[in-house]
Design a protein around this motif. Structure first.
Motif, PDB file in Angstrom:
ATOM      1  N   LYS A  30       0.836  -1.216   0.000  1.00 52.60           N
ATOM      2  CA  LYS A  30       0.000   0.000   0.000  1.00 52.60           C
ATOM      3  C   LYS A  30       0.865   1.259   0.000  1.00 52.60           C
ATOM      4  O   LYS A  30       0.700   2.151  -0.831  1.00 52.60           O
ATOM      5  CB  LYS A  30      -0.934   0.014   1.235  1.00 52.60           C
ATOM      6  CG  LYS A  30      -1.936  -1.125   1.252  1.00 52.60           C
ATOM      7  CD  LYS A  30      -2.813  -1.109   2.489  1.00 52.60           C
ATOM      8  CE  LYS A  30      -2.067  -1.501   3.768  1.00 52.60           C
ATOM      9  NZ  LYS A  30      -1.523  -2.877   3.786  1.00 52.60           N
ATOM     10  N   THR A  31       1.805   1.299   0.963  1.00 53.25           N
ATOM     11  CA  THR A  31       2.655   2.485   1.089  1.00 53.25           C
ATOM     12  C   THR A  31       3.531   2.651  -0.156  1.00 53.25           C
ATOM     13  O   THR A  31       3.717   3.761  -0.653  1.00 53.25           O
ATOM     14  CB  THR A  31       3.502   2.376   2.373  1.00 53.25           C
ATOM     15  OG1 THR A  31       2.611   2.167   3.471  1.00 53.25           O
ATOM     16  CG2 THR A  31       4.313   3.629   2.626  1.00 53.25           C
ATOM     17  N   SER A  32       4.016   1.523  -0.685  1.00 53.06           N
ATOM     18  CA  SER A  32       4.852   1.580  -1.894  1.00 53.06           C
ATOM     19  C   SER A  32       4.050   2.105  -3.079  1.00 53.06           C
ATOM     20  O   SER A  32       4.559   2.876  -3.898  1.00 53.06           O
ATOM     21  CB  SER A  32       5.390   0.191  -2.245  1.00 53.06           C
ATOM     22  OG  SER A  32       6.061  -0.360  -1.134  1.00 53.06           O
ATOM     23  N   THR A  42       4.759   7.902   2.982  1.00 49.32           N
ATOM     24  CA  THR A  42       3.826   8.241   4.063  1.00 49.32           C
ATOM     25  C   THR A  42       4.189   7.606   5.392  1.00 49.32           C
ATOM     26  O   THR A  42       3.578   7.908   6.406  1.00 49.32           O
ATOM     27  CB  THR A  42       2.389   7.815   3.677  1.00 49.32           C
ATOM     28  OG1 THR A  42       2.417   6.437   3.335  1.00 49.32           O
ATOM     29  CG2 THR A  42       1.865   8.629   2.520  1.00 49.32           C
ATOM     30  N   ASP A  43       5.142   6.693   5.389  1.00 44.82           N
ATOM     31  CA  ASP A  43       5.593   6.128   6.664  1.00 44.82           C
ATOM     32  C   ASP A  43       6.521   7.135   7.321  1.00 44.82           C
ATOM     33  O   ASP A  43       7.700   7.223   6.988  1.00 44.82           O
ATOM     34  CB  ASP A  43       6.310   4.780   6.439  1.00 44.82           C
ATOM     35  CG  ASP A  43       5.316   3.641   6.243  1.00 44.82           C
ATOM     36  OD1 ASP A  43       4.109   3.851   6.497  1.00 44.82           O
ATOM     37  OD2 ASP A  43       5.759   2.545   5.828  1.00 44.82           O
ATOM     38  N   ARG A  44       5.959   7.926   8.261  1.00 47.76           N
ATOM     39  CA  ARG A  44       6.731   9.058   8.800  1.00 47.76           C
ATOM     40  C   ARG A  44       7.311   8.793  10.184  1.00 47.76           C
ATOM     41  O   ARG A  44       8.246   9.433  10.609  1.00 47.76           O
ATOM     42  CB  ARG A  44       5.846  10.308   8.819  1.00 47.76           C
ATOM     43  CG  ARG A  44       4.634  10.139   9.685  1.00 47.76           C
ATOM     44  CD  ARG A  44       3.482  11.058   9.361  1.00 47.76           C
ATOM     45  NE  ARG A  44       2.224  10.420   9.728  1.00 47.76           N
ATOM     46  CZ  ARG A  44       1.751  10.356  10.955  1.00 47.76           C
ATOM     47  NH1 ARG A  44       2.405  10.897  11.955  1.00 47.76           N
ATOM     48  NH2 ARG A  44       0.615   9.733  11.225  1.00 47.76           N
ATOM     49  N   LEU A  53       6.948  -1.184   8.403  1.00 44.29           N
ATOM     50  CA  LEU A  53       5.507  -1.358   8.237  1.00 44.29           C
ATOM     51  C   LEU A  53       4.780  -0.105   8.698  1.00 44.29           C
ATOM     52  O   LEU A  53       5.348   0.730   9.405  1.00 44.29           O
ATOM     53  CB  LEU A  53       4.991  -2.605   8.979  1.00 44.29           C
ATOM     54  CG  LEU A  53       4.560  -2.505  10.442  1.00 44.29           C
ATOM     55  CD1 LEU A  53       4.013  -3.823  10.900  1.00 44.29           C
ATOM     56  CD2 LEU A  53       5.689  -2.061  11.337  1.00 44.29           C
ATOM     57  N   THR A  54       3.547   0.042   8.257  1.00 48.35           N
ATOM     58  CA  THR A  54       2.765   1.213   8.635  1.00 48.35           C
ATOM     59  C   THR A  54       2.039   0.916   9.936  1.00 48.35           C
ATOM     60  O   THR A  54       1.456  -0.158  10.100  1.00 48.35           O
ATOM     61  CB  THR A  54       1.756   1.570   7.523  1.00 48.35           C
ATOM     62  OG1 THR A  54       2.475   1.684   6.297  1.00 48.35           O
ATOM     63  CG2 THR A  54       1.045   2.873   7.822  1.00 48.35           C
ATOM     64  N   ILE A  55       2.127   1.878  10.887  1.00 43.99           N
ATOM     65  CA  ILE A  55       1.444   1.723  12.175  1.00 43.99           C
ATOM     66  C   ILE A  55       0.227   2.630  12.221  1.00 43.99           C
ATOM     67  O   ILE A  55      -0.881   2.221  12.530  1.00 43.99           O
ATOM     68  CB  ILE A  55       2.406   2.048  13.346  1.00 43.99           C
ATOM     69  CG1 ILE A  55       3.525   1.012  13.386  1.00 43.99           C
ATOM     70  CG2 ILE A  55       1.634   2.095  14.676  1.00 43.99           C
ATOM     71  CD1 ILE A  55       4.655   1.353  14.333  1.00 43.99           C
ATOM     72  N   VAL A  73      -5.009   8.939   1.894  1.00 36.98           N
ATOM     73  CA  VAL A  73      -4.753   8.452   3.246  1.00 36.98           C
ATOM     74  C   VAL A  73      -4.255   7.021   3.119  1.00 36.98           C
ATOM     75  O   VAL A  73      -4.940   6.171   2.542  1.00 36.98           O
ATOM     76  CB  VAL A  73      -6.049   8.472   4.097  1.00 36.98           C
ATOM     77  CG1 VAL A  73      -5.768   7.976   5.506  1.00 36.98           C
ATOM     78  CG2 VAL A  73      -6.639   9.877   4.145  1.00 36.98           C
ATOM     79  N   ASP A  74      -3.057   6.780   3.644  1.00 37.35           N
ATOM     80  CA  ASP A  74      -2.504   5.426   3.599  1.00 37.35           C
ATOM     81  C   ASP A  74      -2.707   4.780   4.964  1.00 37.35           C
ATOM     82  O   ASP A  74      -2.377   5.370   5.995  1.00 37.35           O
ATOM     83  CB  ASP A  74      -1.000   5.497   3.249  1.00 37.35           C
ATOM     84  CG  ASP A  74      -0.378   4.109   3.164  1.00 37.35           C
ATOM     85  OD1 ASP A  74      -1.061   3.182   2.661  1.00 37.35           O
ATOM     86  OD2 ASP A  74       0.778   3.941   3.617  1.00 37.35           O
ATOM     87  N   VAL A  75      -3.277   3.585   4.941  1.00 34.12           N
ATOM     88  CA  VAL A  75      -3.625   2.954   6.220  1.00 34.12           C
ATOM     89  C   VAL A  75      -2.715   1.754   6.497  1.00 34.12           C
ATOM     90  O   VAL A  75      -2.143   1.182   5.574  1.00 34.12           O
ATOM     91  CB  VAL A  75      -5.112   2.497   6.230  1.00 34.12           C
ATOM     92  CG1 VAL A  75      -6.040   3.636   5.855  1.00 34.12           C
ATOM     93  CG2 VAL A  75      -5.325   1.288   5.326  1.00 34.12           C
ATOM     94  N   PRO A  76      -2.610   1.368   7.782  1.00 35.49           N
ATOM     95  CA  PRO A  76      -1.809   0.185   8.094  1.00 35.49           C
ATOM     96  C   PRO A  76      -2.592  -1.099   7.812  1.00 35.49           C
ATOM     97  O   PRO A  76      -3.806  -1.124   7.954  1.00 35.49           O
ATOM     98  CB  PRO A  76      -1.533   0.333   9.591  1.00 35.49           C
ATOM     99  CG  PRO A  76      -2.647   1.177  10.118  1.00 35.49           C
ATOM    100  CD  PRO A  76      -3.118   2.043   8.988  1.00 35.49           C
TER     101      PRO A  76
HETATM  102 MG   LIG Z   1       2.163   0.692   4.664  1.00 37.40          MG
END
Ligand SMILES: [Mg+2]
Ligand SMILES: Nc1nc2c(ncn2[C@@H]2O[C@H](COP(=O)(O)OP(=O)(O)OP(=O)(O)O)[C@@H](O)[C@H]2O)c(=O)[nH]1
Length: 677
Positions: A30-32, A42-44, A53-55, A73-76
Motif C-alpha cells: 500500500k505504502t509503496s 507516508t511512513d513518517r 511497516l505502517t502503524i 490516506v494510507d492505512v496500516p
Molecule cells: Mg504501509
C-alpha cells in the motif's frame, strides 16, 4: 471573529472534493503504491521506518491536473492496527484495495473489504501489486480468487489493475483509472454544516496548536468561530492548510490542518471534532441500523459489549437489539448503542463495531438518531419511527421529527420547531431544512404560526389533538356553567393542560407518543395552546367576547322560569335604588331560580357584586358615581358619614360601596376621606 460560514448552496463552491484511501493486508504494498503514485513516503514515524511497516495513518496527495489536488490516506494493514485503519477509512470516497499478487487474498484483505462495504464506500480500484514476482498464470488465478472475494460487496464491479513498483508497470494505468473514477463520484457534502473529526493534534512552534482531519461537510475559513466537541468549547481558526498549502477556506472532502487559537494541542485527542457552535450535541446513546458481517463467527447477542468506531473516535459500549435477542451473521437490525463515553455524530454517519476482546470487525451500519433517550425493546411505535429514519426519505424524517417526542432536544419544546431546531435535530443544513419544511407546509402536513413574534412550525395532527382537547374542555365548561358566557383564556389553558394529564389516552392523543408518559403533556406550553386556539378562532368554532372564550354555537340556556325571575329581580333592584335586597332575601323569595337569575344578571353585567352577598344594579352604581363626583367637586374630599348621608344608603352598604369605588380606581382613600380620581 465571525461564525463559521454556512454555504447557501453547492454553487458557493463548485468542485467536489474527495479523499482517496488505501486498504489491504500487511506488506501487500500500500505504502509503496502511494509512493509510486505521488512520490511521497507516508511512513513518517521512526518506528515505522525501523520495522518497515505502517502503524498509523500516512498522508499524501495526488495532482489530478493543474487545479486539482486530492488527498490520499494510507492505512496500516497489520491486524493490530485496524483501529487506526478505521480512523482513516470513514472519510474516504475512493478506495485502493491493495492485494499482493504473490500472496493473494489474506485475512485483512477480507476484513478491510468488509469495512469498506459496511461504510458504504462504493468507488474503488483493486490493485494487484508485486506483479514482477509472479507468472501470468498465477496472476490469472489470483485475479479469479479476488473476483470471487469481492462479489456481493460494494467493490464487486471495481476494475482490477496489476502493477509493480519495481518495473513501474501498471502505475500509469492506475493513475488514469483513479482520474476516471473520480469524475464519476458525486458527493454533495457542501450543503452540510461544517464538521471535521480530528485524527492528529500537534504543536508547531510559532503557530501553536494544529489539528488535522477530513472535512465531512460544509466549509471552514480563517477567523471563523468554531466549536470543539465533546467539550463544546468555542475556538477561533487562526490558519488553514490543505495538502501542504496555506488557504483561507477549506471545503467538504478536503483534508485540512487547522491552526487553532485558544487551546493547547495536549488538550485535544484523536476522535474529538470541530463543528459549527451549537450544531452538534455530544451523546452516549445512539439509535442505529446495524448489520452483522456474513463471515462473523457468532450471532451478536443483545447487550453484547463492543468497540464502537465512528469517524476518528473509538469508544466502548453495549448494543441493545430492539427487535430480537440475537443478530445473525449477514442480518440487519434496529438497535441502540449505550456508549461509555461521549461521541459526536450526525444522522446517516457510518460506524463500525468490533468485538471487545480479541478485537475484530463484526459489523457496522448507519446512525439514525443521536439526540435520543433509552428505548424499551420490542416497542412497535419506537420501531416504526426508527424504520422511517432508516428509510432515508427526508420529508418523512422531518415530518416524523414533528411528531416524535422521543426526540427531546435539550432546551427546546417538543412539537413546535423552527427551521434551526429541525436542522440540528435531523442533521441537515438549514437551507435544506427550509426546503423540506416548505414542501410539507405546502402539503398541509405542517402549519406555521407566528405568536408574539416567535415563529414555530407544528404538525397538523398535533394541532388537531390540542384543538380537540380545547373543544372538549370548553363544552365541559359550558355544561357546568350554563349561565356563564365563557371562560378567560388563561383559565382555559390551565383546564386544558390539567385535562391532558388525566384524559383517557385516545388513539389520536397517542400520535406523538413513543414512550411512557402522558401524551402531549407539553400542551401546557403556551405556544401550542395559542396556536390551536387561533385556528379555532379562524375556523369560527370558538368566539371571544369581552375577553371570554366560548364555543361559537353556545347560547345561554335560561328557562322561562329563570328568565321571569331575572326580570322580577332586576325590577326589584331598580326600585330599591341604593338599598338593594340581599342575596339571602332573593333566595328566600325565588328559591333556586333566584340564584340562577342572579348569575345571569351578573353575566349580563346588569348586577355587580361588591362583596360576597352584596349586589348592586349597574345603573344604581352609575348614578351613585355621579352623585359622589358632584359632591366632591362642591365640598371637597368626602368621609364615609358624608357619603351615607348624601346617598341615603345604610351603613351596611356604605363601606363596601366605597371600597368598590377604590378598587375600580374611581375614588382614592386618603386618611379618613376620599377624593375622586
Ligand atoms: Mg504501509
Ligand atoms: N517486488 C516488489 N516488491 C514490492 C512491490 N510493492 C511493494 N513491495 C515491497 O513489499 C514490502 C511491503 O511494502 P509496503 O508498501 O510497506 O506494504 P504495506 O502494504 O504498506 O504494508 P503495511 O503498511 O505494513 O500494511 C516492501 O518491502 C516493499 O518494497 C512490488 O510491486 N514489487
Amino acid at each position: 471573529m465571525k461564525q463559521a460560514s454556512l454555504p447557501q448552496s453547492s454553487a458557493a463552491h463548485h468542485i467536489e472534493h474527495i479523499i482517496i484511501g488505501t486498504a489491504g493486508h500487511i506488506d501487500h504494498g500500500k505504502t509503496s503504491l502511494v509512493k509510486a503514485l505521488t512520490g511521497i513516503d507516508t511512513d513518517r514515524l521512526p518506528e515505522e521506518k525501523r520495522r518497515g511497516l505502517t502503524i498509523d495513518l500516512g498522508f499524501a496527495y495526488l495532482d489530478l491536473d493543474e487545479n486539482r489536488r486530492v488527498s490520499i490516506v494510507d492505512v496500516p494493514g497489520h491486524e493490530r492496527f485496524v483501529k487506526n485503519m478505521l480512523v482513516g477509512a470513514t472519510s474516504i470516497n475512493l478506495v485502493l484495495l491493495v492485494i499482493a499478487a504473490d500472496d493473494g487474498v489474506m485475512p485483512q484483505t477480507i476484513e478491510h473489504l468488509e469495512i469498506i462495504n459496511l461504510l458504504g464506500i462504493k468507488h474503488g480500484l483493486i490493485v494487484l501489486t508485486k506483479k514482477d514476482l509472479v507468472t501470468d498464470e498465477w496472476l490469472a488465478i489470483v485475479r479469479e480468487d479476488v473476483k470471487k472475494t469481492v462479489s456481493g460487496t460494494s467493490l464487486e464491479h471495481a476494475p482490477i489493475i496489476p502493477v509493480s513498483v519495481i518495473t513501474g508497470e501498471g502505475i500509469e494505468t492506475c493513475e488514469t483509472m483513479i482520474k476516471e473514477l473520480i469524475a464519476q463520484i458525486q458527493v454533495r457534502n457542501s450543503i452540510r454544516v461544517f464538521r471535521m473529526p480530528i485524527d492528529r493534534s500537534f504543536t508547531i512552534s510559532g503557530y501553536g496548536c494544529v489539528v488535522t482531519g477530513p472535512i465531512l461537510g460544509g466549509q471552514v475559513s480563517v477567523e471563523d468561530e468554531i466549536e470543539i466537541l465533546p467539550m463544546k468549547r468555542a475556538l477561533r481558526v487562526r490558519g488553514i492548510e490543505v495538502t501542504g498549502e496555506r488557504v483561507t477556506s477549506a471545503f467538504a472532502g478536503q483534508r485540512a490542518a487547522v491552526n487553532l487559537a485558544g487551546i493547547k494541542s495536549v488538550e485535544i485527542q484523536r476522535g474529538q471534532e470541530l463543528s459549527l457552535p451549537g450544531y452538534l450535541q455530544p451523546t452516549k446513546i445512539i439509535d442505529a441500523l446495524l448489520r452483522l458481517i456474513k463471515s462473523a463467527k457468532n450471532p451478536l447477542k443483545n447487550r453484547a459489549r463492543i468497540r464502537f468506531h465512528l469517524n476518528t473516535s473509538e469508544v466502548m459500549g453495549r448494543v441493545v437489539l430492539l427487535d430480537r435477542d440475537a443478530l445473525k451473521p449477514g442480518e440487519e437490525a434496529l438497535c441502540q448503542f449505550l456508549l461509555e463515553d461521549f461521541v459526536t455524530t450526525e444522522r446517516e454517519d457510518r460506524f463500525i463495531i468490533r468485538a471487545y476482546s480479541p478485537a475484530y470487525t463484526i459489523g457496522g451500519g448507519k446512525v439514525l438518531r443521536n439526540n435520543t433517550v433509552r428505548l424499551k425493546r420490542f416497542q412497535e411505535k419506537a420501531l416504526h419511527i426508527l424504520k422511517i429514519l432508516a428509510s432515508g426519505n427526508l420529508p418523512d424524517i422531518v415530518e416524523q421529527a414533528y411528531l416524535d417526542n422521543t426526540h427531546v432536544y435539550r432546551g427546546e419544546r417538543p412539537f413546535a420547531f423552527t427551521v434551526g431546531d429541525i436542522s440540528r435535530q435531523v442533521n441537515i443544513h438549514p437551507s435544506v431544512a427550509e426546503n423540506v419544511i416548505a414542501g410539507l407546509v405546502k402539503k398541509g402536513l405542517l402549519l406555521k404560526f407566528l405568536i408574539e413574534g416567535k415563529e414555530g412550525i407544528v404538525h397538523r395532527d398535533v394541532i388537531a389533538s390540542v384543538k380537540e382537547h380545547i373543544l372538549n374542555t370548553l363544552s365541559a365548561f359550558h355544561k357546568e356553567n350554563p349561565v356563564k358566557t365563557g371562560i378567560e383564556e388563561s383559565q382555559l389553558r390551565a383546564l386544558v393542560s390539567a385535562g391532558f394529564l388525566s384524559a383517557p389516552k385516545t388513539e389520536k392523543a397517542r400520535v406523538g407518543k413513543s414512550r411512557s408518559g402522558p401524551p402531549f403533556a407539553d400542551t401546557t406550553q403556551p405556544f401550542l395552546f395559542t396556536a390551536a386556539l387561533s385556528v379555532l378562532k379562524n375556523e369560527k368554532v370558538v368566539k371571544i367576547m369581552d375577553n371570554k372564550l366560548s364555543l361559537m354555537d353556545f347560547k345561554l340556556e335560561v328557562s322561562t322560569k329563570d328568565k321571569g325571575a331575572a326580570d322580577k329581580i332586576e325590577e326589584a333592584f331598580l326600585k330599591a335604588g341604593f338599598t338593594p335586597p340581599s342575596l339571602q332575601e332573593i333566595i328566600t323569595k325565588f328559591g333556586a331560580s333566584g340564584k340562577t337569575a342572579i348569575s345571569l344578571l351578573v353575566e349580563q353585567k346588569k348586577l355587580m357584586m361588591l362583596e360576597n352577598g352584596l349586589y348592586f344594579h349597574a345603573m344604581a352604581l352609575t348614578k351613585l358615581k355621579e352623585l359622589v363626583r358632584t359632591h366632591v367637586t362642591r365640598n371637597g374630599p368626602m368621609s364615609v358619614a358624608q357619603f351615607r348621608d348624601m346617598s341615603g344608603t345604610t351603613r351596611k352598604y356604605a363601606v363596601p360601596l366605597l371600597e368598590y369605588f377604590d378598587a375600580i380606581h374611581f375614588t382614592k382613600r386618603t386618611g379618613d376621606v376620599r377624593v375622586v380620581l
